[in-house]
Design a protein around this motif. Structure first.
Motif, PDB file in Angstrom:
ATOM      1  N   GLY A  36       0.803  -1.219   0.000  1.00 17.19           N
ATOM      2  CA  GLY A  36       0.000   0.000   0.000  1.00 17.19           C
ATOM      3  C   GLY A  36       0.834   1.266   0.000  1.00 17.19           C
ATOM      4  N   PHE A  37       2.087   1.153   0.421  1.00 18.05           N
ATOM      5  CA  PHE A  37       2.992   2.306   0.403  1.00 18.05           C
ATOM      6  C   PHE A  37       3.747   2.447  -0.927  1.00 18.05           C
ATOM      7  CE2 PHE A  37       3.206   1.562   5.191  1.00 18.05           C
ATOM      8  CZ  PHE A  37       2.370   2.623   5.497  1.00 18.05           C
ATOM      9  N   LYS A 122       9.948  -3.190  10.558  1.00 19.53           N
ATOM     10  CA  LYS A 122       8.575  -3.637  10.768  1.00 19.53           C
ATOM     11  C   LYS A 122       7.773  -3.773   9.472  1.00 19.53           C
ATOM     12  CE  LYS A 122       8.752  -3.612  15.289  1.00 19.53           C
ATOM     13  NZ  LYS A 122      10.153  -3.893  15.501  1.00 19.53           N
ATOM     14  N   TRP A 123       8.160  -3.042   8.422  1.00 17.25           N
ATOM     15  CA  TRP A 123       7.353  -3.060   7.203  1.00 17.25           C
ATOM     16  C   TRP A 123       8.151  -2.500   6.039  1.00 17.25           C
ATOM     17  CZ3 TRP A 123       3.386  -6.020   6.999  1.00 17.25           C
ATOM     18  CH2 TRP A 123       2.493  -5.944   5.925  1.00 17.25           C
ATOM     19  N   ASN A 124       7.565  -2.622   4.867  1.00 16.20           N
ATOM     20  CA  ASN A 124       8.151  -2.069   3.643  1.00 16.20           C
ATOM     21  C   ASN A 124       8.249  -0.543   3.755  1.00 16.20           C
ATOM     22  OD1 ASN A 124       7.985  -4.667   2.260  1.00 16.20           O
ATOM     23  ND2 ASN A 124       5.789  -4.295   2.248  1.00 16.20           N
ATOM     24  N   PHE A 125       9.199   0.008   3.028  1.00 17.46           N
ATOM     25  CA  PHE A 125       9.408   1.447   2.917  1.00 17.46           C
ATOM     26  C   PHE A 125       9.940   2.082   4.201  1.00 17.46           C
ATOM     27  CE2 PHE A 125       6.972   0.374  -0.767  1.00 17.46           C
ATOM     28  CZ  PHE A 125       7.624   1.083  -1.754  1.00 17.46           C
ATOM     29  N   THR A 126      10.715   1.311   4.968  1.00 19.08           N
ATOM     30  CA  THR A 126      11.529   1.900   6.026  1.00 19.08           C
ATOM     31  C   THR A 126      12.699   2.568   5.307  1.00 19.08           C
ATOM     32  OG1 THR A 126      10.876   0.226   7.633  1.00 19.08           O
ATOM     33  CG2 THR A 126      12.942   1.408   8.065  1.00 19.08           C
ATOM     34  N   LYS A 127      12.984   3.801   5.673  1.00 22.77           N
ATOM     35  CA  LYS A 127      13.966   4.599   4.951  1.00 22.77           C
ATOM     36  C   LYS A 127      15.119   4.981   5.876  1.00 22.77           C
ATOM     37  CE  LYS A 127      10.120   6.836   4.076  1.00 22.77           C
ATOM     38  NZ  LYS A 127       9.144   5.748   4.188  1.00 22.77           N
ATOM     39  N   ARG A 139      16.646   7.260  10.627  1.00 23.52           N
ATOM     40  CA  ARG A 139      15.739   6.218  10.141  1.00 23.52           C
ATOM     41  C   ARG A 139      14.329   6.807  10.117  1.00 23.52           C
ATOM     42  NH1 ARG A 139      15.392   0.086  12.553  1.00 23.52           N
ATOM     43  NH2 ARG A 139      13.332  -0.456  11.794  1.00 23.52           N
ATOM     44  N   PHE A 140      13.611   6.547   9.031  1.00 24.38           N
ATOM     45  CA  PHE A 140      12.248   7.043   8.872  1.00 24.38           C
ATOM     46  C   PHE A 140      11.292   5.864   8.750  1.00 24.38           C
ATOM     47  CE2 PHE A 140      15.033  10.335   7.309  1.00 24.38           C
ATOM     48  CZ  PHE A 140      14.489  11.502   7.810  1.00 24.38           C
ATOM     49  N   SER A 145       6.214  10.039   4.761  1.00 21.08           N
ATOM     50  CA  SER A 145       6.315  10.369   3.344  1.00 21.08           C
ATOM     51  C   SER A 145       7.766  10.723   3.002  1.00 21.08           C
ATOM     52  CB  SER A 145       5.425  11.573   3.031  1.00 21.08           C
ATOM     53  OG  SER A 145       5.774  12.149   1.792  1.00 21.08           O
ATOM     54  N   PRO A 146       8.255  10.246   1.857  1.00 23.52           N
ATOM     55  CA  PRO A 146       9.596  10.664   1.442  1.00 23.52           C
ATOM     56  C   PRO A 146       9.756  12.184   1.413  1.00 23.52           C
ATOM     57  CG  PRO A 146       8.900   8.803   0.127  1.00 23.52           C
ATOM     58  CD  PRO A 146       7.701   9.227   0.955  1.00 23.52           C
TER      59      PRO A 146
END
Length: 162
Positions: A36-37, A122-127, A139-140, A145-146
């Motif tokens: 979903g991200f 924990k999930w996809n799109f850890t930045k 860490r985001f 949002s980017p």
């Protein structure tokens, strides 16, 4: 150790030393095209387009560890990222980001910048934001949002590499 001490395989099968990115600010993201991200890929591409000439590189690492949201082959992943989101930043081969088989880069990233309750992702799109010297700075969370990373990116881009 810094991020520059690691290497990874690109989505088209070439081994790349992350030393190649020395002097660049990096945003390293675990991606999944069926998440979903996934629309964040478009925002990441926009950041890349806006800041690449100033020294920002986005590195995408597809991962299928979260609810089978990246089941495709490297070719399928690359096609979806390009076709649906216009991705032109470097994408790498699918990796694991947690557990004993986690990619060494991700073991390093999580050891340097833990999450809210634990170091694991924990999930996809850890930045992860990395400075020009290869140090993990911030860490985001996946929900971030980017575009909300802009102030931190701009701050790092204004600081010359040591």
């Amino acid at each position: 150790m810094t991020v520059h001490d690691y290497s990874a395989v690109t989505i088209d099968g070439k081994e790349v030393s992350l030393k190649d990115y020395a002097g660049k600010v990096l945003a390293i993201v675990n991606t999944a095209s069926k998440c979903g991200f996934a629309p964040q890929l478009e925002q990441l591409q926009e950041l890349y387009k806006d800041y690449k000439d100033n020294g920002l590189v986005i590195l995408g690492f597809p991962c299928n560890q979260f609810m089978n949201q990246e089941p495709g082959s490297s070719e399928e992943i690359a096609a979806v990222c390009q076709r649906n989101y216009g991705v032109s930043f470097p994408m790498f081969d699918k990796v694991k980001v947690n557990g004993p088989d986690a990619h060494p880069l991700y073991k390093h990233l999580t050891s340097q910048a833990g999450g809210l309750f634990s170091k694991s992702i924990k999930w996809n799109f850890t930045k992860f934001l990395v400075d020009a010297d290869g140090n993990v700075i911030e860490r985001f969370a996946p929900k971030t949002s980017p575009m909300d990373m802009k102030p931190a990116i701009e701050k790092l881009l204004d600081q010359p590499s040591r």
